[in-house]
Motif scaffolding. Structure first.
Motif, PDB file in Angstrom:
ATOM      1  N   UNK A   1     -84.697 -65.628  56.429  1.00 36.40           N
ATOM      2  CA  UNK A   1     -85.364 -65.255  55.171  1.00 36.40           C
ATOM      3  C   UNK A   1     -84.932 -63.879  54.680  1.00 36.40           C
ATOM      4  N   UNK A   2     -84.667 -62.975  55.613  1.00 42.42           N
ATOM      5  CA  UNK A   2     -84.228 -61.640  55.172  1.00 42.42           C
ATOM      6  C   UNK A   2     -82.879 -61.726  54.460  1.00 42.42           C
ATOM      7  N   UNK A   3     -81.943 -62.497  55.021  1.00 38.86           N
ATOM      8  CA  UNK A   3     -80.647 -62.684  54.352  1.00 38.86           C
ATOM      9  C   UNK A   3     -80.856 -63.312  52.977  1.00 38.86           C
ATOM     10  N   UNK A   4     -81.720 -64.308  52.921  1.00 34.42           N
ATOM     11  CA  UNK A   4     -81.915 -65.039  51.665  1.00 34.42           C
ATOM     12  C   UNK A   4     -82.503 -64.145  50.572  1.00 34.42           C
ATOM     13  N   UNK A   5     -83.392 -63.232  50.955  1.00 36.68           N
ATOM     14  CA  UNK A   5     -84.078 -62.438  49.928  1.00 36.68           C
ATOM     15  C   UNK A   5     -83.380 -61.107  49.657  1.00 36.68           C
ATOM     16  N   UNK A   6     -82.388 -60.758  50.491  1.00 34.35           N
ATOM     17  CA  UNK A   6     -81.656 -59.511  50.277  1.00 34.35           C
ATOM     18  C   UNK A   6     -80.205 -59.816  49.896  1.00 34.35           C
ATOM     19  N   UNK A   7     -79.230 -59.241  50.606  1.00 34.91           N
ATOM     20  CA  UNK A   7     -77.835 -59.329  50.168  1.00 34.91           C
ATOM     21  C   UNK A   7     -77.088 -60.531  50.729  1.00 34.91           C
ATOM     22  N   UNK A   8     -77.783 -61.474  51.376  1.00 35.53           N
ATOM     23  CA  UNK A   8     -77.089 -62.616  51.960  1.00 35.53           C
ATOM     24  C   UNK A   8     -76.666 -62.310  53.389  1.00 35.53           C
ATOM     25  N   UNK A   9     -75.954 -63.266  53.988  1.00 39.11           N
ATOM     26  CA  UNK A   9     -75.568 -63.150  55.394  1.00 39.11           C
ATOM     27  C   UNK A   9     -74.327 -62.271  55.515  1.00 39.11           C
TER      28      UNK A   9
ATOM     29  N   UNK B   1     -76.616 -67.790  50.730  1.00 38.76           N
ATOM     30  CA  UNK B   1     -78.033 -67.686  51.083  1.00 38.76           C
ATOM     31  C   UNK B   1     -78.893 -67.605  49.826  1.00 38.76           C
ATOM     32  N   UNK B   2     -78.363 -67.022  48.763  1.00 43.33           N
ATOM     33  CA  UNK B   2     -79.118 -67.007  47.502  1.00 43.33           C
ATOM     34  C   UNK B   2     -79.169 -68.407  46.909  1.00 43.33           C
ATOM     35  N   UNK B   3     -78.036 -69.075  46.960  1.00 43.01           N
ATOM     36  CA  UNK B   3     -77.971 -70.442  46.442  1.00 43.01           C
ATOM     37  C   UNK B   3     -79.009 -71.315  47.161  1.00 43.01           C
ATOM     38  N   UNK B   4     -79.063 -71.160  48.489  1.00 43.38           N
ATOM     39  CA  UNK B   4     -79.991 -71.976  49.272  1.00 43.38           C
ATOM     40  C   UNK B   4     -81.442 -71.614  48.977  1.00 43.38           C
ATOM     41  N   UNK B   5     -81.666 -70.416  48.451  1.00 37.87           N
ATOM     42  CA  UNK B   5     -83.026 -69.955  48.210  1.00 37.87           C
ATOM     43  C   UNK B   5     -83.369 -69.975  46.727  1.00 37.87           C
ATOM     44  N   UNK B   6     -82.780 -70.918  45.996  1.00 39.51           N
ATOM     45  CA  UNK B   6     -83.221 -71.170  44.626  1.00 39.51           C
ATOM     46  C   UNK B   6     -82.283 -70.743  43.523  1.00 39.51           C
ATOM     47  N   UNK B   7     -81.228 -69.974  43.838  1.00 39.72           N
ATOM     48  CA  UNK B   7     -80.394 -69.421  42.768  1.00 39.72           C
ATOM     49  C   UNK B   7     -79.330 -70.425  42.343  1.00 39.72           C
TER      50      UNK B   7
ATOM     51  N   UNK C   1     -75.384 -78.009  52.672  1.00 40.69           N
ATOM     52  CA  UNK C   1     -75.756 -76.957  53.644  1.00 40.69           C
ATOM     53  C   UNK C   1     -74.662 -75.903  53.653  1.00 40.69           C
ATOM     54  N   UNK C   2     -74.264 -75.454  52.476  1.00 40.33           N
ATOM     55  CA  UNK C   2     -73.066 -74.606  52.380  1.00 40.33           C
ATOM     56  C   UNK C   2     -73.178 -73.356  53.225  1.00 40.33           C
ATOM     57  N   UNK C   3     -74.359 -72.738  53.253  1.00 40.30           N
ATOM     58  CA  UNK C   3     -74.477 -71.477  53.982  1.00 40.30           C
ATOM     59  C   UNK C   3     -74.050 -71.686  55.434  1.00 40.30           C
ATOM     60  N   UNK C   4     -74.476 -72.775  56.029  1.00 36.76           N
ATOM     61  CA  UNK C   4     -74.096 -73.018  57.414  1.00 36.76           C
ATOM     62  C   UNK C   4     -72.677 -73.586  57.520  1.00 36.76           C
ATOM     63  N   UNK C   5     -72.339 -74.559  56.672  1.00 38.52           N
ATOM     64  CA  UNK C   5     -71.039 -75.228  56.851  1.00 38.52           C
ATOM     65  C   UNK C   5     -69.867 -74.313  56.514  1.00 38.52           C
ATOM     66  N   UNK C   6     -69.978 -73.554  55.419  1.00 39.91           N
ATOM     67  CA  UNK C   6     -68.918 -72.584  55.117  1.00 39.91           C
ATOM     68  C   UNK C   6     -68.976 -71.466  56.150  1.00 39.91           C
ATOM     69  N   UNK C   7     -70.201 -71.073  56.510  1.00 40.19           N
ATOM     70  CA  UNK C   7     -70.381 -69.989  57.476  1.00 40.19           C
ATOM     71  C   UNK C   7     -69.826 -70.311  58.853  1.00 40.19           C
ATOM     72  N   UNK C   8     -69.686 -71.589  59.165  1.00 46.27           N
ATOM     73  CA  UNK C   8     -69.100 -71.974  60.456  1.00 46.27           C
ATOM     74  C   UNK C   8     -67.592 -72.193  60.374  1.00 46.27           C
ATOM     75  N   UNK C   9     -67.020 -72.026  59.183  1.00 46.69           N
ATOM     76  CA  UNK C   9     -65.555 -72.035  59.114  1.00 46.69           C
ATOM     77  C   UNK C   9     -64.931 -73.139  58.279  1.00 46.69           C
TER      78      UNK C   9
END
Ligand code: C2O
Ligand code: CU
Length: 460
Positions: A180-188, A447-453, A131-139
């Motif tokens: 979903x917007x973050x995932x499909x665009x430039x990320x969070x 967010x890209x990684x989480x969405x398939x990249x 869950x990197x987007x959340x775990x890294x995103x939380x610090x």
């Protein structure tokens, strides 16, 4: 009022700070992942609930010497399972920290001991791969420094871990992870940039001081383009690997998520001089990041002539003439259809996600390999970014040379573990597949990684 990139208004009065980092934790060889409360933004905002290693953001700096063995026991005191990935290190596959692929997730309350040798000196970092987007995103992240036998002489060896947070008006972490917007665009992209977990106004340094500045980008999605104004830095390492010392192209040190750069800076010799560092990667949203302030008695009146080049790490040199060639085309994302049409690329898309490698979205971590890389051979991967966004592409377990961009050789053939591809750009990388196992190959915009990249390359 939301904490914001242009923080001058509320910081104008603060004095130059030293941007302290927590003391070394290696004596204990324990790293505890747990919720914590820290001060990211200054008064009048409150403190912020984060997830952290050792109670601080960033987590403790792990330091060891080249050739040593590092052993770290990670205790999971979070409510979610986790793992630790040692970004950029060439280590055995079982120590790579990828859930389900190289290890079972570390359950809440459980611990896991990572132990591996350190063949390369340099600036690295560690972070969860779950869950990197959340775990890294939380610090959850920290720097890992592997020291050279003989380091170039400097007055200060400094680490700046950069992050970009999306904070609410109460200075809480906005919990809209997985948008979903973050995932499909430039990320969070966030609204508050920190250096070593604080929003600094100025950093005081002695006039004439020589600094080795180790930059780490721990942000989920923000790419930095640092302009040091009149102070021209020399880049001596990228992603931990030594490079021919050179001034940054276009005067801007570009640092995509997960990338590192080691710089040599010589402070102006006049007391009171101020060097403003601006981030101008997104030209419409340039802002002043921090000032370096020359304070106190000058150390010298002109830059010292001490050598700056680093000794190379023991990386196997790829054999270009005998290399096996592979192609990876990245597609998907917002406006991706327009780009593939323009570029004349036709791909069917399979799997759930917004992003695709050779037509396949990577779901979870355990996938059938995208490429089979014969062990011991040299491989060239020719990557095409057929999307409308930049992507920092990271390969685990190896460093690679960046051979060329859009058919033109790079000037320094730099070694990297994460390479930034501009939209519509074609980038060629080359390396010896000498580390057996299944290795992640993914975009480090989380967010890209989480969405398939993301995909697996199998070396064996
Ligand atoms: Cu920094 Cu796959 O990770
Ligand atoms: Cu990406």
């Amino acid at each position: 009022m939301t904490p914001h990139l242009s923080r001058r208004a509320f910081l104008a009065a603060s004095a130059a700070t030293a941007l302290p980092l927590p003391a070394l934790a290696l004596s204990g060889h324990r790293l505890r992942a747990a919720p914590a409360r820290v001060r990211l933004v200054p008064e009048p905002w409150g403190e912020t609930d984060v997830w952290s290693y050792g109670g601080t953001v960033p987590g403790p700096v792990l330091r060891a010497r080249q050739g040593e063995r590092l052993s770290v026991t990670v205790e999971n005191a979070l409510s979610a399972p986790t793992t630790v990935h040692w970004h950029g290190l060439r280590l055995p596959n079982a120590m790579d920290g990828v859930p389900h692929l190289t290890q079972a997730p570390i359950a809440p309350g459980a611990s896991f001991t990572y132990a591996f040798d350190l063949p390369d000196a340099g600036t690295f970092w560690y972070h969860p791969h779950m869950q990197s987007a959340e775990q890294v995103g939380r610090g959850l992240y920290g720097a890992l420094i592997v020291e050279e036998d003989t380091a170039p002489r400097v007055d200060h060896d400094t680490i700046w871990v950069l992050d970009d947070w999306r904070l609410t008006p109460e200075a809480a972490i906005s919990d809209d992870f997985g948008q979903r917007h973050d995932q499909s665009h430039a990320g969070r992209l966030g609204n508050t940039v920190t250096i070593n977990g604080t929003v600094p106004e100025g950093v005081a340094l002695r006039p004439g001081a020589r600094i080795r500045l180790r930059l780490v980008n721990a942000a989920n999605a923000r790419i930095f383009g640092l302009d040091f104004g009149p102070l021209i830095p020399r880049i001596i390492a990228l992603d931990g690997q030594p490079v021919t010392p050179h001034a940054p192209e276009g005067g801007m040190v570009t640092l995509a998520p997960a990338q590192r750069a080691d710089l040599i800076l010589d402070m102006p010799a006049t007391s009171g001089a101020r060097v403003s560092i601006t981030d101008r990667f997104y030209p419409q949203a340039a802002y002043a990041l921090v000032d370096l302030v020359a304070e106190g008695a000058p150390l010298r009146d002109s830059p010292p002539n001490w050598p700056v080049a680093l000794a190379p790490n023991p990386l196997p040199e790829p054999d270009l003439s005998g290399a096996i060639r592979h192609e990876v085309t990245f597609t998907g994302g917002a406006m991706g259809g327009m780009v593939t049409r323009d570029m004349g690329i036709k791909t069917a898309h399979h799997g759930n996600g917004f992003w695709f490698l050779n037509g396949q979205a990577g779901e979870g971590h355990d996938h059938p390999p995208l490429l089979l890389l014969e062990e011991g051979r040299s491989h060239v991967i020719s990557m095409t970014n057929a999307t409308a966004f930049p992507h920092p592409i990271h390969l685990h377990g190896h460093s690679f040379r960046v051979l060329g961009r859009n058919g033109r050789p790079t000037q320094h053939l730099e070694w990297r573990d994460t390479v930034l591809m501009a939209p519509r750009e074609r980038v060629e990388i080359c390396f010896v597949a000498d580390n057996p196992g299944d290795w992640m190959f993914h975009c480090h915009i989380l967010e890209h990684q989480a969405a398939g990249m993301m995909a697996v390359l199998r070396v064996g």
